[in-house]
Design an enzyme around this catalytic site. Structure first.
Site, PDB file in Angstrom:
ATOM      1  N   PHE A  84       3.531 -10.936  -0.028  1.00 14.87           N
ATOM      2  CA  PHE A  84       2.757 -11.616   1.018  1.00 14.87           C
ATOM      3  C   PHE A  84       1.425 -10.893   1.263  1.00 14.87           C
ATOM      4  O   PHE A  84       0.361 -11.517   1.268  1.00 14.87           O
ATOM      5  CB  PHE A  84       3.590 -11.712   2.315  1.00 14.87           C
ATOM      6  CG  PHE A  84       2.800 -12.188   3.519  1.00 14.87           C
ATOM      7  CD1 PHE A  84       1.852 -13.206   3.412  1.00 14.87           C
ATOM      8  CD2 PHE A  84       3.027 -11.633   4.778  1.00 14.87           C
ATOM      9  CE1 PHE A  84       1.122 -13.648   4.526  1.00 14.87           C
ATOM     10  CE2 PHE A  84       2.300 -12.063   5.888  1.00 14.87           C
ATOM     11  CZ  PHE A  84       1.342 -13.074   5.758  1.00 14.87           C
ATOM     12  N   HIS A 143      -5.180  -3.046   0.734  1.00 14.12           N
ATOM     13  CA  HIS A 143      -5.740  -4.329   0.302  1.00 14.12           C
ATOM     14  C   HIS A 143      -7.159  -4.459   0.864  1.00 14.12           C
ATOM     15  O   HIS A 143      -7.370  -4.251   2.064  1.00 14.12           O
ATOM     16  CB  HIS A 143      -4.842  -5.445   0.835  1.00 14.12           C
ATOM     17  CG  HIS A 143      -5.058  -6.756   0.174  1.00 14.12           C
ATOM     18  ND1 HIS A 143      -6.270  -7.407   0.210  1.00 14.12           N
ATOM     19  CD2 HIS A 143      -4.224  -7.538  -0.553  1.00 14.12           C
ATOM     20  CE1 HIS A 143      -6.159  -8.541  -0.460  1.00 14.12           C
ATOM     21  NE2 HIS A 143      -4.934  -8.641  -0.937  1.00 14.12           N
ATOM     22  N   PHE A 157       0.826  -1.205   0.000  1.00 18.46           N
ATOM     23  CA  PHE A 157       0.000   0.000   0.000  1.00 18.46           C
ATOM     24  C   PHE A 157       0.870   1.269   0.000  1.00 18.46           C
ATOM     25  O   PHE A 157       0.800   2.079  -0.935  1.00 18.46           O
ATOM     26  CB  PHE A 157      -0.942  -0.077   1.218  1.00 18.46           C
ATOM     27  CG  PHE A 157      -1.465   1.225   1.715  1.00 18.46           C
ATOM     28  CD1 PHE A 157      -2.129   2.097   0.868  1.00 18.46           C
ATOM     29  CD2 PHE A 157      -1.313   1.570   3.052  1.00 18.46           C
ATOM     30  CE1 PHE A 157      -2.613   3.312   1.340  1.00 18.46           C
ATOM     31  CE2 PHE A 157      -1.801   2.776   3.526  1.00 18.46           C
ATOM     32  CZ  PHE A 157      -2.441   3.652   2.675  1.00 18.46           C
ATOM     33  N   TYR A 217       5.094  -8.076  16.139  1.00 23.13           N
ATOM     34  CA  TYR A 217       5.211  -6.860  15.326  1.00 23.13           C
ATOM     35  C   TYR A 217       5.866  -5.742  16.149  1.00 23.13           C
ATOM     36  O   TYR A 217       6.870  -5.156  15.721  1.00 23.13           O
ATOM     37  CB  TYR A 217       3.819  -6.453  14.871  1.00 23.13           C
ATOM     38  CG  TYR A 217       3.750  -5.233  13.969  1.00 23.13           C
ATOM     39  CD1 TYR A 217       4.133  -5.310  12.639  1.00 23.13           C
ATOM     40  CD2 TYR A 217       3.269  -4.014  14.454  1.00 23.13           C
ATOM     41  CE1 TYR A 217       4.040  -4.202  11.804  1.00 23.13           C
ATOM     42  CE2 TYR A 217       3.176  -2.903  13.627  1.00 23.13           C
ATOM     43  CZ  TYR A 217       3.559  -2.995  12.299  1.00 23.13           C
ATOM     44  OH  TYR A 217       3.465  -1.900  11.479  1.00 23.13           O
TER      45      TYR A 217
HETATM   46  P1  NAD Z   1       1.408  -3.509   3.252  1.00 20.16           P
HETATM   47  O1  NAD Z   1       1.108  -4.829   3.897  1.00 20.16           O
HETATM   48  O2  NAD Z   1       0.538  -3.035   2.168  1.00 20.16           O
HETATM   49  O3  NAD Z   1       2.890  -3.484   2.717  1.00 20.16           O
HETATM   50  C1  NAD Z   1       3.925  -4.293   3.226  1.00 20.16           C
HETATM   51  C2  NAD Z   1       4.644  -4.923   2.043  1.00 20.16           C
HETATM   52  O4  NAD Z   1       5.732  -5.708   2.539  1.00 20.16           O
HETATM   53  C3  NAD Z   1       3.739  -5.866   1.247  1.00 20.16           C
HETATM   54  O5  NAD Z   1       3.843  -5.587  -0.127  1.00 20.16           O
HETATM   55  C4  NAD Z   1       4.276  -7.250   1.584  1.00 20.16           C
HETATM   56  O6  NAD Z   1       4.051  -8.174   0.562  1.00 20.16           O
HETATM   57  C5  NAD Z   1       5.737  -6.942   1.824  1.00 20.16           C
HETATM   58  N1  NAD Z   1       6.406  -7.948   2.661  1.00 20.16           N
HETATM   59  C6  NAD Z   1       5.971  -8.500   3.817  1.00 20.16           C
HETATM   60  N2  NAD Z   1       6.875  -9.375   4.283  1.00 20.16           N
HETATM   61  C7  NAD Z   1       7.914  -9.378   3.390  1.00 20.16           C
HETATM   62  C8  NAD Z   1       9.136 -10.081   3.318  1.00 20.16           C
HETATM   63  N3  NAD Z   1       9.499 -10.976   4.255  1.00 20.16           N
HETATM   64  N4  NAD Z   1       9.959  -9.835   2.269  1.00 20.16           N
HETATM   65  C9  NAD Z   1       9.603  -8.958   1.299  1.00 20.16           C
HETATM   66  N5  NAD Z   1       8.440  -8.258   1.313  1.00 20.16           N
HETATM   67  C10 NAD Z   1       7.617  -8.471   2.362  1.00 20.16           C
HETATM   68  O7  NAD Z   1       1.445  -2.445   4.466  1.00 20.16           O
HETATM   69  P2  NAD Z   1       1.752  -0.885   4.449  1.00 20.16           P
HETATM   70  O8  NAD Z   1       0.676  -0.234   5.216  1.00 20.16           O
HETATM   71  O9  NAD Z   1       2.089  -0.412   3.103  1.00 20.16           O
HETATM   72  O10 NAD Z   1       3.049  -0.841   5.385  1.00 20.16           O
HETATM   73  C11 NAD Z   1       4.343  -0.572   4.877  1.00 20.16           C
HETATM   74  C12 NAD Z   1       5.299  -0.406   6.052  1.00 20.16           C
HETATM   75  O11 NAD Z   1       4.890   0.700   6.854  1.00 20.16           O
HETATM   76  C13 NAD Z   1       5.376  -1.625   6.964  1.00 20.16           C
HETATM   77  O12 NAD Z   1       6.714  -1.804   7.384  1.00 20.16           O
HETATM   78  C14 NAD Z   1       4.524  -1.216   8.135  1.00 20.16           C
HETATM   79  O13 NAD Z   1       4.910  -1.861   9.326  1.00 20.16           O
HETATM   80  C15 NAD Z   1       4.749   0.280   8.203  1.00 20.16           C
HETATM   81  N6  NAD Z   1       3.635   0.974   8.861  1.00 20.16           N
HETATM   82  C16 NAD Z   1       2.470   1.199   8.198  1.00 20.16           C
HETATM   83  C17 NAD Z   1       1.438   1.828   8.860  1.00 20.16           C
HETATM   84  C18 NAD Z   1       0.132   2.135   8.189  1.00 20.16           C
HETATM   85  O14 NAD Z   1      -0.769   2.645   8.856  1.00 20.16           O
HETATM   86  N7  NAD Z   1      -0.063   1.905   6.920  1.00 20.16           N
HETATM   87  C19 NAD Z   1       1.576   2.222  10.194  1.00 20.16           C
HETATM   88  C20 NAD Z   1       2.774   1.950  10.840  1.00 20.16           C
HETATM   89  C21 NAD Z   1       3.811   1.343  10.163  1.00 20.16           C
END
Ligand code: NAD
Ligand code: UDP
Length: 330
Positions: A43, A188, A20, A152
């Site tokens: 994933f 998603h 995302f 996490y």
């Molecule tokens: P998301 O789940 O859409 O994106 C995470 C991505 O990481 C996915 O594309 C997934 O396939 C990939 N991924 C997971 N495990 C993996 C692995 N072992 N190797 C390679 N790729 C892997 O979530 P997001 O909201 O886009 O979050 C992105 C980052 O921002 C994350 O690290 C998350 O912890 C952090 N974050 C997001 C939020 C939020 O509110 N969106 C808040 C706090 C932190």
């Protein structure tokens, strides 16, 4: 081409780049002319998030797991790879911890080898269920180290430790951001987080599932505001390493969010108290963004009502039945 222009084009690795936030970051970096490598194991995402970038000369996708080392020549790394939604990160908690910790070690090792500047997506979850409100960066948090969210929360805390140790021990140029709940297009539909759940349920005419009484609070930041903050932080002078909170400080209860989604989508869905509040679910969360304002000159500008309207529009534009749920926990 003049040399000063060439030197501005960077080779940038985005882990979690199909997700995302990662896919939107890739859009912005590609649009600025940088040479972008998106690394993801897909994933919790799908290729459709980056489909429009796949044919471009300055974009490349590598299907790879960050728990395994990789050798690449890059100038900057944004480390975002990690499942972010509670249901999905709790599905295989040991893998979640490995992704945070081994992923950080592998990316920091790569950054050290090629002397790349490295950015890390940490989280407000490092504050746990906070007893200081709003949360400033100086607050050390209230995390249950043995609870269901620990894979996490503690994984992200350990990753922060690694980033700061690589900075102290190896002089790496690090940027650590603590992200508060962010939402927007390309979440998603079966992500399981509150905004995507409520919108999916509203559009499908299903019951809107509140956990607990809906009095717990969150502060929702629109995706574009957040990515502006990422880019400003990466461009900040050397020595600005964080951690810096990025998020929208306007706080809502979960019940207020449900009501707003129903209103903006024109849905007939009923709001129901579907299950008790999950264990260790934070009761309140709001970022103190004083540091981001003063150091980066950043603050969010998109109110929840506008951002939600755009997100609902996105969910209307996609065929939800074409998405595969990453795990059964949504
Ligand atoms: P998301 O789940 O859409 O994106 C995470 C991505 O990481 C996915 O594309 C997934 O396939 C990939 N991924 C997971 N495990 C993996 C692995 N072992 N190797 C390679 N790729 C892997 O979530 P997001 O909201 O886009 O979050 C992105 C980052 O921002 C994350 O690290 C998350 O912890 C952090 N974050 C997001 C939020 C939020 O509110 N969106 C808040 C706090 C932190
Ligand atoms: N939540 C809810 N219904 C849902 C999904 C989540 O009431 O269908 C609640 C959840 O219990 C939490 C808040 O919404 O209190 C935010 O949950 P989310 O999973 O989006 O992220 P968190 O901030 O807890 O990591």
């Amino acid at each position: 081409m003049p040399i000063h222009f060439l030197s501005m084009v960077k080779r940038i690795l985005v882990t979690g780049g199909a997700g995302f936030l990662g896919s939107h970051l890739c859009d912005r970096l590609v649009a600025s002319g940088h040479d972008v490598i998106c690394l993801d194991n897909l994933f919790t995402s799908q290729k459709s998030n980056i489909e429009h970038l796949l044919g471009l000369k300055n974009f490349e996708f590598i299907r790879h797991d960050v728990t395994e080392p990789i050798m690449l020549e890059v100038d900057e790394i944004y480390n975002l790879a990690c499942p972010a939604a509670p249901g999905h990160y709790q599905y295989n908690p040991i893998k979640t911890m490995k992704t945070s910790v081994l992923g950080a070690i592998n990316m920091l090792g790569l950054a050290k080898r090629v002397r790349a500047k490295i950015f890390h997506a940490s989280t407000s979850e490092v504050y746990g269920d906070p007893d200081v409100h709003p949360q400033p960066e100086s607050y050390r948090g209230n995390v249950n180290p043995i609870g269901p969210r620990a894979c996490y929360d503690e994984g992200k805390r350990a990753a922060e430790t690694l980033f700061f140790d690589y900075n102290r021990q190896n002089g790496l140029d690090i940027r650590v951001v603590r992200i508060f709940n962010t939402y927007g297009p390309r979440m998603h539909p079966f992500d399981g987080r509150v905004v995507s759940n409520f919108i999916r349920q509203a559009l499908l005419g299903e019951a809107i599932t509140i956990y607990g009484e809906g009095t717990q609070t969150r502060s929702f930041c629109y995706r574009d505001d957040l990515i502006d903050g990422f880019l400003k932080f990466m461009e900040a002078p050397k020595g600005v390493i964080g951690p810096i909170n990025l998020g929208n400080p306007t706080e809502f209860t979960i019940l207020q969010l449900a009501e707003l989604v129903v209103e903006l989508s024109g849905s007939k869905s009923k709001i129901v108290r579907a299950r008790p509040l999950p264990q260790d679910d934070p009761l309140q969360r709001r970022p103190d963004i004083t540091l981001a304002k003063s150091v980066l000159g950043w603050e969010p500008v998109i109110p929840l009502r506008d951002g939600l309207a755009r997100t609902i529009e996105y969910f209307r534009s996609v065929d939800i039945s074409r998405f595969r749920a990453p795990t059964p926990n949504y």
